[in-house]
Design a protein around this motif. Structure first.
Motif, PDB file in Angstrom:
ATOM      1  N   HIS A 112       0.949  -1.239  -0.064  1.00  0.00           N
ATOM      2  CA  HIS A 112      -0.013  -0.137   0.312  1.00  0.00           C
ATOM      3  C   HIS A 112       1.142   1.232   0.058  1.00  0.00           C
ATOM      4  O   HIS A 112       1.518   1.760   1.299  1.00  0.00           O
ATOM      5  CB  HIS A 112      -0.532  -0.392   1.589  1.00  0.00           C
ATOM      6  N   HIS A 113       0.716   1.992  -0.629  1.00  0.00           N
ATOM      7  CA  HIS A 113       1.075   3.703  -1.264  1.00  0.00           C
ATOM      8  C   HIS A 113       0.780   4.826  -0.200  1.00  0.00           C
ATOM      9  O   HIS A 113      -0.040   4.347  -1.007  1.00  0.00           O
ATOM     10  CB  HIS A 113       1.828   3.548  -2.535  1.00  0.00           C
ATOM     11  N   TYR A 114       1.464   5.048   0.433  1.00  0.00           N
ATOM     12  CA  TYR A 114       0.735   6.370   0.624  1.00  0.00           C
ATOM     13  C   TYR A 114       1.800   7.792   0.283  1.00  0.00           C
ATOM     14  O   TYR A 114       2.585   8.192   0.448  1.00  0.00           O
ATOM     15  CB  TYR A 114       0.971   6.330   2.614  1.00  0.00           C
ATOM     16  N   GLU A 137       6.240   3.208   1.825  1.00  0.00           N
ATOM     17  CA  GLU A 137       5.434   1.444   1.199  1.00  0.00           C
ATOM     18  C   GLU A 137       4.294   1.789   2.934  1.00  0.00           C
ATOM     19  O   GLU A 137       5.230   1.084   4.112  1.00  0.00           O
ATOM     20  CB  GLU A 137       5.960   0.427   1.047  1.00  0.00           C
TER      21      GLU A 137
END
Lengths: 176, 162
Positions: free
Chosen positions: B8-10, B159
């Motif tokens: 999950h990319h923030y 990440e």
């Protein structure tokens, strides 16, 4: 489990304050490991803390290797081309205050006397830490350092700052 | 919660840090903002620099000539970083010997330069992002002044949550 009806929303970790290093080349003429006099007899360093703290129990600072505080007399020009160099080590005093306004005499009376090779830890227990119940608390702790002579030099040539110390432990109570 | 292993990319992890009341020696300095854990890219960066030149610095030398982004802190002052992109700002000190610079350095970034270093840099480490501050050449060799504030804000993608 909490009995609160509130549900947390948003990101669980919203910390934005990061650490940093400021790298530069030593002072003096032509570079090398030259020092300059501190120019002041002491400094006040502001340490912001959580506004939810209700009691500070203990803070341990690490006076850091390389970038920490170790004060010397100025021995004048060394054999090479600098104008100043470290002479005899002199102790300095460190105290915590609620407003940064302790006088030198108060810093000496209430604080700790420090000297010696870096790194080392400095522990303050509750009775020497400003507390939120005190008048004037602004969720800040002021670190006051006093060495008493503007002509002294710090071991790395820099004026002590918050970077000089690592807060390795801070025990406190908070409100929910 | 999902059991997916897909990373999950923030996109919006902000970090900020400031150096306050520090002597500035010589004519250049490198500010390294420690990136968050698991950084993927650095997306934008801003600098606020307020510098008071020492009274001993001649009037003609009281200026910040360049602000840039570098990928290393060279061991010697005469060396240049491998990668250095800089803006010529030529900010001249006012009557109080001060310069106050607010600048967006985002266009100079190499976005995947998010390597982590400690105070002691491991050998062979590359891919770091430093903010490069350069004063007039005449400042070399002595105390240049006092950094009243040198504050860097940067936005990273990470990440997971960092």
């Amino acid at each position: 489990m909490s009995q609160s009806s509130k549900k947390p929303t948003g990101r669980p970790d919203a910390m934005v304050e990061a650490g940093h290093y400021l790298f530069q080349y030593s002072g003096g003429i032509g570079g090398g490991d030259c020092l300059t006099p501190l120019g002041v007899t002491g400094v006040v360093i502001e340490l912001p803390v959580s506004k939810y703290i209700t009691r500070n129990r203990r803070i341990i600072f690490e006076n850091r290797e390389f970038i920490g505080v170790r004060i010397y007399t100025d021995a004048g020009p060394p054999p090479f081309i600098c104008l100043h160099s470290a002479g005899t080590e002199v102790p300095f005093y460190m105290a915590l205050s609620i407003d940064g306004l302790l006088t030198p005499a108060e810093i000496i009376a209430q604080g700790v006397e420090l000297s010696g090779p870096l790194p080392y830890e400095i522990e303050f227990l509750a009775d020497r830490i400003p507390q939120p119940v005190q008048v004037g608390w602004t969720a800040r702790i002021f670190i006051q350092l006093y060495w008493g002579n503007a002509g002294y030099v710090n071991q790395n040539g820099s004026l002590p700052s918050l970077n000089s110390f690592l807060i390795s432990k801070h025990d406190y109570d908070i409100t929910l | 919660m999902s059991n997916s292993t897909r990373p999950h990319h923030y996109p919006e992890t902000l970090r900020t840090s400031a150096e306050i009341t520090t002597n500035l020696f010589q004519d250049k300095a490198f500010f390294y903002l420690i990136p968050p854990q698991n950084s993927l890219t650095i997306e934008n960066i801003r600098l606020h620099l307020k510098l008071t030149f020492d009274a001993s610095v001649s009037v003609g030398n009281r200026k910040v000539t360049h602000i840039g982004i570098a990928d290393e802190f060279p061991a010697f002052i005469t060396d240049e970083p491998n990668r250095l992109l800089q803006l010529e700002v030529n900010a001249v000190a006012d009557g109080n010997r001060q310069v106050d610079i607010n600048i967006d350095l985002t266009p100079l970034l190499k976005r995947d330069d998010i390597a982590y270093r400690d105070f002691i840099e491991p050998d062979g480490l590359t891919g770091l992002t430093y903010v490069y501050i350069k004063c007039a050449d005449g400042c070399r060799g002595a105390l240049t002044g006092i950094i009243e504030i040198c504050k860097v804000d940067a936005q990273f993608t990470t990440e997971g949550i960092a």
